[in-house]
Design a protein around this motif. Sequence first.
Motif, PDB file in Angstrom:
ATOM      1  N   GLN B 461      42.165  38.791  38.735  1.00 18.21           N
ATOM      2  CA  GLN B 461      41.990  38.156  37.429  1.00 18.21           C
ATOM      3  C   GLN B 461      40.537  38.136  36.975  1.00 18.21           C
ATOM      4  O   GLN B 461      40.253  38.048  35.787  1.00 18.21           O
ATOM      5  CB  GLN B 461      42.534  36.722  37.477  1.00 18.21           C
ATOM      6  N   TRP B 462      39.654  38.186  37.998  1.00 18.37           N
ATOM      7  CA  TRP B 462      38.236  38.144  37.636  1.00 18.37           C
ATOM      8  C   TRP B 462      37.794  39.396  36.894  1.00 18.37           C
ATOM      9  O   TRP B 462      36.724  39.421  36.321  1.00 18.37           O
ATOM     10  CB  TRP B 462      37.388  37.920  38.904  1.00 18.37           C
ATOM     11  N   GLU B 463      38.634  40.446  36.907  1.00 19.95           N
ATOM     12  CA  GLU B 463      38.295  41.663  36.148  1.00 19.95           C
ATOM     13  C   GLU B 463      38.914  41.651  34.752  1.00 19.95           C
ATOM     14  O   GLU B 463      38.751  42.599  33.999  1.00 19.95           O
ATOM     15  CB  GLU B 463      38.777  42.905  36.916  1.00 19.95           C
ATOM     16  N   SER B 464      39.650  40.563  34.429  1.00 17.85           N
ATOM     17  CA  SER B 464      40.293  40.508  33.110  1.00 17.85           C
ATOM     18  C   SER B 464      39.241  40.283  32.022  1.00 17.85           C
ATOM     19  O   SER B 464      38.077  40.023  32.317  1.00 17.85           O
ATOM     20  CB  SER B 464      41.319  39.373  33.076  1.00 17.85           C
ATOM     21  N   ASP B 469      36.857  33.060  36.403  1.00 18.80           N
ATOM     22  CA  ASP B 469      36.795  31.611  36.357  1.00 18.80           C
ATOM     23  C   ASP B 469      36.653  31.162  37.811  1.00 18.80           C
ATOM     24  O   ASP B 469      37.589  31.276  38.594  1.00 18.80           O
ATOM     25  CB  ASP B 469      38.082  31.038  35.742  1.00 18.80           C
ATOM     26  N   VAL B 470      35.479  30.695  38.172  1.00 17.27           N
ATOM     27  CA  VAL B 470      35.224  30.410  39.595  1.00 17.27           C
ATOM     28  C   VAL B 470      36.176  29.364  40.145  1.00 17.27           C
ATOM     29  O   VAL B 470      36.406  29.290  41.342  1.00 17.27           O
ATOM     30  CB  VAL B 470      33.767  29.958  39.846  1.00 17.27           C
ATOM     31  N   ARG B 471      36.743  28.562  39.247  1.00 18.88           N
ATOM     32  CA  ARG B 471      37.663  27.522  39.723  1.00 18.88           C
ATOM     33  C   ARG B 471      38.909  28.125  40.351  1.00 18.88           C
ATOM     34  O   ARG B 471      39.625  27.470  41.077  1.00 18.88           O
ATOM     35  CB  ARG B 471      38.043  26.596  38.562  1.00 18.88           C
ATOM     36  N   GLN B 472      39.182  29.393  40.034  1.00 19.48           N
ATOM     37  CA  GLN B 472      40.369  30.039  40.586  1.00 19.48           C
ATOM     38  C   GLN B 472      40.024  31.037  41.691  1.00 19.48           C
ATOM     39  O   GLN B 472      40.863  31.828  42.100  1.00 19.48           O
ATOM     40  CB  GLN B 472      41.141  30.726  39.452  1.00 19.48           C
ATOM     41  N   THR B 480      30.505  30.683  44.664  1.00 15.01           N
ATOM     42  CA  THR B 480      30.027  31.563  45.726  1.00 15.01           C
ATOM     43  C   THR B 480      30.428  33.017  45.528  1.00 15.01           C
ATOM     44  O   THR B 480      29.911  33.887  46.204  1.00 15.01           O
ATOM     45  CB  THR B 480      30.574  31.081  47.089  1.00 15.01           C
ATOM     46  N   THR B 481      31.388  33.275  44.658  1.00 13.31           N
ATOM     47  CA  THR B 481      31.745  34.670  44.374  1.00 13.31           C
ATOM     48  C   THR B 481      32.334  34.771  42.976  1.00 13.31           C
ATOM     49  O   THR B 481      32.917  33.801  42.469  1.00 13.31           O
ATOM     50  CB  THR B 481      32.766  35.219  45.400  1.00 13.31           C
ATOM     51  N   HIS B 482      32.157  35.934  42.379  1.00  9.45           N
ATOM     52  CA  HIS B 482      32.853  36.226  41.132  1.00  9.45           C
ATOM     53  C   HIS B 482      33.876  37.332  41.358  1.00  9.45           C
ATOM     54  O   HIS B 482      34.185  38.106  40.467  1.00  9.45           O
ATOM     55  CB  HIS B 482      31.860  36.604  40.038  1.00  9.45           C
TER      56      HIS B 482
END
Lengths: 201, 809
Positions: B461-464, B469-472, B480-482
């Motif tokens: 989802q982080w590539e959407s 959203d770091v919360r997920q 700490t990561t994206h």
Amino acid sequence: MRVNFTVNGRPQEADDVWEGESLLYVLRERLGLPGSKNACEQGECGSCTVRLDGVPVCSCLVAAGQVEGRDVVTVEGLAEFARQRAERDRCETASRGDRTAAPGTSLDEARAWQARGSDSQAGEGGELAPIQQAFIDAGAVQCGFCTPGLLVAADEMLEHHPNPTDADIREALSGNLCRCTGYEKIMDAVRLAAARQGEAV
Amino acid sequence: MPSPTSGFDRAGGASIGAPLGTPVKVTQGSRTKGGVGESTLRPDGTLKVTGEFAYSSDLWHEDMLWGQILRSTVAHAEIVSLDTSEALATPGVYAVMTYDDLPTDVKHYGLEIQDTPVLAHGKVRHHGEPVAIVAADHPETARRAAAKIKVEYRELPVITDEASATAPDAILVHENRDDHHVGHVPHPNIVHRQPIVRGDADAAAGRADVVVRGEYTFGMQDQAFLGPESGLAVPEEDGGVHLYIATQWLHSDLRQIAPVLGLPENKVRMTLAGVGGAFGGREDLSMQIHACLLALRTGKPVKIVYNRFESFFGHVHRHPAKLFYEHGATRDGKLTHVKCRIVLDGGAYASASPAVVGNASSLGIGPYVVDDVDIEAIALYTNNPPCGAMRGFGAVQACFAYEAQMDKVAKELGLDPVEFRQRNAMEQGALLPTGQRVDSPAPVAELLRRVKAMPLPPERQWESSEGADVRQLPGGLSNTTHGEGVVRGIGYAVGIKNVGFSEGFDDYSTAKVRMEVVAGEPVATVHTAMAEVGQGGVTVHAQIARTELGVAQVTIHPANTEVGSAGSTSASRQTYVTGGAVKNSCELVREKVLEIGRRRFGSHHPAWATAELLLEGGKVVTDGGEVLADLVDVLADEAVEVEAQWRHRPTEPFDLRTGQGNGHVQYSFAAHRAVVEVDTELGLVKVIELACAQDVGKALNPLSVIGQIQGGTTQGLGVAVMEEIIVDPKTAKVRNPSFTDYLIPTILDTPTIPVDVLELADDHAPYGLRGIGEAPTLSSTPAVLAAIRNATGLELDRTPVRPEHLTGT
């Protein structure tokens, strides 16, 4: 020592308070308001969440002396607090026209707020706050020990974010532990309260 | 196998019933609003959202004193001296009591084995054992006074594991045991041992194409109910005491309390106060006897409330375990045999250890068909914290290990892990390792199919377009990561839990039901001693009364010991057993009401004698729907009341050598699919989704059923990735007794939990229902572990998984 402060719109005076007593202890044991819960008394679980001059705090971490002259809302006063807020919002909407985002409760507003009627102190009689009704309707209450703190926190979040995303809800409530529900029904309850709030506007 | 009936969606909307146009036979309650099968709302809901609901820690009484317990600071020691004089001289202190002040010869208590001292006598056996009690007029005064009690300890070596417990020169945790298990255990530091042998596992191993062995470790989990142990004891004029208490079983408490106080049971009155969760942790006594002793000594009401620190010492935990497994299978994916050895650490006192051993052994291979098994489970006496009941009760630890094994075997065979499980899945008619036949639906393969068929959450989802959203993501708001270093894994697990008390226990419940006219309306009152701990039993009792008596108004009487025992709120049993008792008493009331009706109105209409009569909508009606009389007129000023006990089918003990026997009442099955994302660089895990499919027999209240499944699932998630009481192996002292250091899942740690509910009736149970509270806690943990293994390729033989297990640092 003696502590004078306002709880749910009423001036209160607590006598013989020890310096080490917390706001939570004074509410529960001296003022007969045990709705705020004592689950960890370390600021980890959020069960004791109240609003202090409008800001949600863990009342177990607030020394009783710190509340001198200040304004506290507990779960017992939440319904009346929400009712008066809604009334105020309606008046402001009528006078100002469109108002999309609520700015939250200003300090002056929080201080000026007064409970009405004799029932609000005990939380009896009146209508429930929308968030309270949503918790019941969505099945978000099991043992209920976390519920008062969650209600105060969720109500405050919806005041600032009337249309929260799921991630917003999770972030806002991450300071409130619940051991029974797995949080899904709590998410449902907050979504439900937000939706009903949206319909009402 | 019967075909699955309709489930309902995760939002809780029920869709149960016959298709349109089908003629429906009208039976008792089938047209009653608010009855069985509806998602009626909790009767205590309004009180709980307004803050008015009185939990045990909220109680207050004029002239009330506060009790405080002094606990041992060491795990294993002789008490050389104990000096209470300074504490007693503290202004505001009303009483200080030690072992020497106990009023009778009964100075120990326990659920099954009375091995737990009310206050330590010459020796302490675990960190935090109660040594003395104080009553004072302010809780802080009581705390400070307790701190002034001088205890001199002479420390003893600590027994912390199987090796130290069974060493030739091991100190005995309990000298002079005389309980009924001591005759069959290989060492006095073993509480109970249960072997289960069926077929010939050694011979069957010869037929195996693959053999897989594993050693697994299950950490010590805490129930972490939010409402701390608490209660108020009020001395009464007749020399007795009234205890308002948060517990799981009033009558079990009563049986243990009264002898210590030297009072007959009728002088110890018990009323259930509001209970802030339980999960097994309130099955044993905590502060009950201490509060009563102080109240009787001072003549004043005494309240005791543990803080969170003390709560970690004040109740038993889930047994940590070492589990050794060997599974064999043929190339075509059929299990040949299972050998296992389960070592549970019971800690210093027996608590529920013998029954936990019974569960772990009898359910030790899971919901699979294996003809040749060799199982052994034991519980140790050590100087670690006492362990006993927690949701899942022995079946949890076993499920963690056998499901890890099932994945390993599937991998060896090159089979899909779900497919391999389905090939070996138990069905109705299968035999358990105990030789007991499963005589109700066992839809193990179907639950796996359903949970696998659920849609998967979107990947990466982080590539959407919205970005990360770091919360997920793993690490959450720590940012700490994206998405870099993050890999996804999927894992499955399924489990079997027994429902009700097993092994020949007389597991009955009692319900008193009254029907009368109040303010012109028929009203039913249901009175049981069932502990409502949050599970929603009170909701269900009202539904049952509506269904069986055709009334709208049901009053739930407060639970107390004025009515017979309801048994424990544990073992997923209350809806089955006390629900069954309420149903049974309602049926008896209904018969009496109809008798009154026949007496008064029988001559008015022939149907009184000939038709099947129902109570519906406050009226007596025929099954054809003809109204014969209003209940208000039938009852007039008469009240009908029945108090009756109700029992499920009896069970038998397991044979002490072979483990054979019809030991269980009913089974509950759940399957999980976990989707996780792991930051492999930092060893952080984010559970993305934890889907569950469970057979509930009949959902009496669908909303509550889903709430139980989601709650149980989350406790399983907790012990997969964060929850563990850390006990120092050198000192046997607890290192993390707080919510700062013992972590339970927050709303950010908990994923969405879609639930698919199957309803295959168990014809032996009321309404066909199954006890449901525990099964979701079993398979949740191994599903998460399987998903992390799937993501990382690591073996991971312990739970909870910590970052260092994933990074190897």
